[in-house]
Design a protein around this motif. Structure first.
Motif, short mmCIF file in Angstrom:
data_model
loop_
_atom_site.label_atom_id
_atom_site.label_comp_id
_atom_site.label_asym_id
_atom_site.label_seq_id
_atom_site.Cartn_x
_atom_site.Cartn_y
_atom_site.Cartn_z
N ILE A 296 15.26 31.57 4.76
CA ILE A 296 15.45 30.18 5.17
C ILE A 296 15.01 30.03 6.62
O ILE A 296 14.33 29.08 7.00
CB ILE A 296 16.91 29.76 4.98
CG1 ILE A 296 17.26 29.86 3.48
CG2 ILE A 296 17.16 28.35 5.50
CD1 ILE A 296 18.71 29.63 3.18
N THR A 297 15.43 30.97 7.44
CA THR A 297 14.86 31.21 8.76
C THR A 297 14.62 32.71 8.84
O THR A 297 14.93 33.45 7.90
CB THR A 297 15.81 30.76 9.88
OG1 THR A 297 16.94 31.65 9.91
CG2 THR A 297 16.28 29.33 9.68
N ALA A 298 14.10 33.16 9.96
CA ALA A 298 13.88 34.60 10.10
C ALA A 298 15.19 35.37 10.15
O ALA A 298 15.21 36.59 9.96
CB ALA A 298 13.06 34.88 11.36
N ASN A 299 16.33 34.69 10.38
CA ASN A 299 17.63 35.35 10.40
C ASN A 299 18.46 35.10 9.15
O ASN A 299 19.28 35.92 8.76
CB ASN A 299 18.44 34.90 11.63
CG ASN A 299 17.90 35.49 12.92
OD1 ASN A 299 17.42 36.63 12.93
ND2 ASN A 299 17.97 34.73 14.00
N ILE A 300 18.29 33.95 8.51
CA ILE A 300 19.04 33.62 7.29
C ILE A 300 18.12 33.89 6.10
O ILE A 300 17.13 33.19 5.89
CB ILE A 300 19.50 32.16 7.29
CG1 ILE A 300 20.32 31.85 8.55
CG2 ILE A 300 20.31 31.86 6.04
CD1 ILE A 300 20.68 30.39 8.68
N ILE A 301 18.48 34.91 5.32
CA ILE A 301 17.60 35.35 4.24
C ILE A 301 18.41 35.48 2.97
O ILE A 301 19.54 36.00 2.98
CB ILE A 301 16.95 36.71 4.59
CG1 ILE A 301 16.25 36.62 5.94
CG2 ILE A 301 15.96 37.13 3.51
CD1 ILE A 301 15.91 37.98 6.52
N LEU A 302 17.84 35.03 1.87
CA LEU A 302 18.41 35.22 0.54
C LEU A 302 17.49 36.12 -0.26
O LEU A 302 16.26 36.06 -0.12
CB LEU A 302 18.57 33.88 -0.19
CG LEU A 302 19.53 32.85 0.41
CD1 LEU A 302 19.47 31.56 -0.39
CD2 LEU A 302 20.95 33.39 0.44
N ALA A 303 18.09 36.96 -1.13
CA ALA A 303 17.29 37.82 -2.01
C ALA A 303 18.15 38.18 -3.21
O ALA A 303 19.38 38.27 -3.12
CB ALA A 303 16.81 39.07 -1.28
N ALA A 304 17.49 38.39 -4.36
CA ALA A 304 18.19 38.76 -5.59
C ALA A 304 17.90 40.21 -5.95
O ALA A 304 16.86 40.77 -5.58
CB ALA A 304 17.79 37.83 -6.73
N ASP A 305 18.82 40.82 -6.73
CA ASP A 305 18.63 42.20 -7.14
C ASP A 305 18.38 42.29 -8.65
O ASP A 305 18.22 41.27 -9.33
CB ASP A 305 19.83 43.06 -6.72
CG ASP A 305 21.13 42.62 -7.41
OD1 ASP A 305 21.07 41.92 -8.43
OD2 ASP A 305 22.21 43.02 -6.91
#
Length: 658
Positions: A296-305
């Motif tokens: 979302i930003t370089a610090n706020i990140i989402l990812a799925a496994d």
């Protein structure tokens, strides 16, 4: 440069939190996508979910039962309009934030999809179909560009420009570029290994492109790699080489100043120096051919496994970055001007505003602004954007059609780096309608008959109040004009010899059928037809000159009876004037002359003696004036000469004396 990553520090793992356990369901290769646009996060593998709060809560935005199908890609233009692409070729489109979806099924597979500058311009990479299919009208019509190669990923630039990743073995993958809304594509010179699933590009600096080679299903050199181009795909540099395959998932995403890629067993890698070096920041693993990392930003990140659980970090995995800027891109509102506007060519112009909201790494300078397209003269830039895009800009465009039908144009901004930003212009010119009076010629076989001539007005889209002039041969007896309901149409005080002005109200006007009739009494005048004409049509509407083109008058033939003795009968019936006959000389030496005051036509002359015995029977044409009759060699004496015709009968005594 070779990067080996085998251990992810526990301190980095601790910076990630599971925010949506198993939300997406069990993952396998080739499925899954997460994207952030306009403050909303969209994710899906077997169906679609939306988060309004960076992953804290999730709402279902189901596209329906996918069955054995699964999602390859999700993309959104803004908060409302988005597309979902599935492995078996379905594309779903929403314009209401995912509450309803429209499905298109025309693709062998749909590996990737993007918007080209507005919510109705969409490009789909068809994968095994080897095409990029484009619609500019929300899916009503489509066109295909066959790149002749497997296409796995498309990414938008500003305006109507975009990039696609395609290629085959052994030549490898290359970047294809369009600058005309997908009408044409140019292949860049550089190439990378074939098994590359995704790439990403910053529209502000489109020369920098980042691609991921998984080296899984079709290995080239048995090394997974990351590829970086600094010249729009003309050349490439490889980095992050890995002998393990698959090592990378195939997903790559940007959020200034970071570039993020996900791996199958070693979490997520980040680069902040344009891909020169890469650092592990922890986070979940995912299968190859997936797109499950979303900064979302370089610090706020989402990812799925692999289980479909979505993880989140607020600290870029424990190594927070400074000077982080949100990346939203360019939003144009409305994306199309004048789409519901219809004008006549003499109406006043309509003014419409278009807003540009820009959140990028820089605010580029504007080189020029212009109106393009086939109907560019219909549009004027009333208020341009000054100098450069500032982040919140408004331009005003006016529309004034010079023709009829759909009027196609485009408001184009050209940035100093050559990027074109286009806003479609789609007004409608209401055309001038051609109208004219019509009628029909009539004929009668009865002397003094009353005839009716239809009054027809053609071409009118709606009922109008009309006036029309009737001109007719004064030898006709005009009985008046009447509507179908018997209302007189002649305007009082507007009649002269051979002329009358008529008024037809909108209530009496029938479109393309008879609205009334002209009535005449007809007597012959020789063998010719009488002439009449309806002309000088006028429409009692102040906008009529803008709306209508009026045809010429309609000629009408009114034909009386023809034949022998018609005029004799006409004079008798109309003027009570029977023909008068005189026979001379009398006595006669055997030749007499018949004098008639009128043309009689074909007649039978009968000569009989004083006892009534028929002596001669003669057919002749009797004209006005004298007609010679030879009585033959008959003895002297008294005889009766009789004339019989359709229009007259007469007889007289004739003395033959030689």
């Amino acid at each position: 440069m070779v990067l080996w990553v085998s251990i992810v520090p526990a301190t980095l793992c601790a910076q990630w939190t599971a925010v949506a356990p198993a939300l997406l369901g069990k993952q396998s290769f080739g499925m899954g996508s997460i994207i952030h646009r306009g403050g909303l996060v969209w994710a899906g593998s077997h169906d679609v979910w939306m988060s309004p709060d960076s992953g804290v809560t999730w709402q279902s935005r189901s596209v329906g039962n996918l069955g054995n199908d699964y999602i390859d890609d999700i993309n959104f233009f803004d908060r409302s309009s988005g597309i979902v692409c599935t492995h078996f070729g379905s594309v779903y489109l929403t314009h209401d934030q995912g509450f309803t979806w429209k499905r298109f099924q025309r693709f062998g597979s749909a590996n990737s999809g993007i918007f080209l500058g507005n919510p109705n311009a969409i490009a789909i990479a068809t994968g095994i179909g080897q095409t990029v299919d484009v619609t500019l009208d929300g899916g009503t019509t489509w066109s295909s560009s066959n790149l002749g190669t497997l296409v796995t990923c498309v990414k938008p630039l500003l305006g109507g420009s975009a990039l696609a990743l395609g290629g085959d073995q052994p030549s490898g993958r290359s970047i294809y570029k369009t600058t005309d809304y997908g009408a044409t594509w140019q292949r860049q010179a550089g190439h990378i290994d074939f098994d590359s699933w995704s790439f990403d590009v910053d529209p502000c600096t489109p020369q920098y492109i980042y691609a991921v080679n998984e080296e899984c299903t079709t290995p080239d050199d048995n090394k997974a790699a990351l590829y970086i181009s600094s010249d729009e795909g003309t050349s490439w540099t490889s980095t992050g080489l890995q002998a393990v395959r698959p090592y990378y998932c195939g997903s790559v995403a940007l959020a200034a100043p970071g570039v993020f890629v996900q791996t199958t067993a070693n979490g997520i890698l980040r680069s902040t120096d344009l891909g020169v070096t890469w650092s592990p920041i922890g986070g979940p693993n995912a299968p190859f051919d997936s797109r499950l990392v979303c900064p979302i930003t370089a610090n706020i990140i989402l990812a799925a496994d692999n289980t479909g659980t979505i993880w989140r970090t607020f600290t870029s995995g424990g190594d927070s970055l400074q000077n982080v800027k949100p990346y939203v891109g360019l939003e144009i509102s409305p994306f199309q001007l004048f789409v519901s506007d219809t004008l006549l060519n003499c109406d006043s112009p309509i003014l419409r505003d278009v807003d540009f909201t820009l959140q990028l790494c820089s605010y580029p300078k504007i080189d020029t602004q212009y109106i393009g397209g086939p109907d560019s003269l219909d549009y004027v830039i009333v208020r341009p954007i000054l100098d450069s895009l500032s982040g919140f800009d408004t331009a005003t465009i006016s529309f004034h059609p010079r023709g009829s039908g759909d009027r196609h144009g485009e408001y184009v901004i050209v940035l100093e780096d050559g990027t074109h930003i286009g806003v479609p212009l789609a007004g409608y010119g209401r055309g001038i309608t051609f109208v004219e009076p019509l009628s029909a010629s009539v004929a009668t076989d009865t002397i003094g008959d009353d005839v009716s001539v239809p009054i027809i007005m053609t071409g009118f889209p709606i009922r109008e109040n009309l006036e029309v002039v009737l001109r007719y041969d004064p030898k006709l007896i005009y009985l008046g004009a009447f509507s179908n309901t018997g209302v007189p149409l002649d305007i009082p005080g507007e009649q002269w010899a051979g002329r009358s002005r008529l008024r037809i109200t909108a209530g009496d006007l029938l479109i393309d059928s008879a609205s009334g009739e002209l009535r005449f009494q007809v007597y012959p005048d020789g063998d010719t037809c009488f002439k009449a004409v309806l002309d000088s049509l006028s429409i009692l509407n102040p906008l009529a000159p803008c709306e209508y083109s009026i045809g010429a008058g309609v000629p009408i033939d009114i034909c009386p009876p023809r034949g022998c003795g018609v005029m004799t009968i006409t004079r008798f019936v109309r003027y009570h004037q029977p023909p008068r006959f005189t026979v001379f000389p009398n006595p006669s030496a055997g030749v007499v002359y018949l004098s008639s005051t009128q043309d009689v036509g074909e007649a039978t002359m009968v000569l009989s003696d004083e006892h009534g015995t028929l002596l001669h029977l003669l057919s002749t044409t009797v004209r006005k004036g004298t007609t010679k009759l030879d009585l033959g060699t008959i003895p002297n004496g008294w005889y009766r000469l009789s004339l019989h015709s359709e229009s007259a009968d007469a007889s007289c005594a004739v003395l033959v004396a030689r």
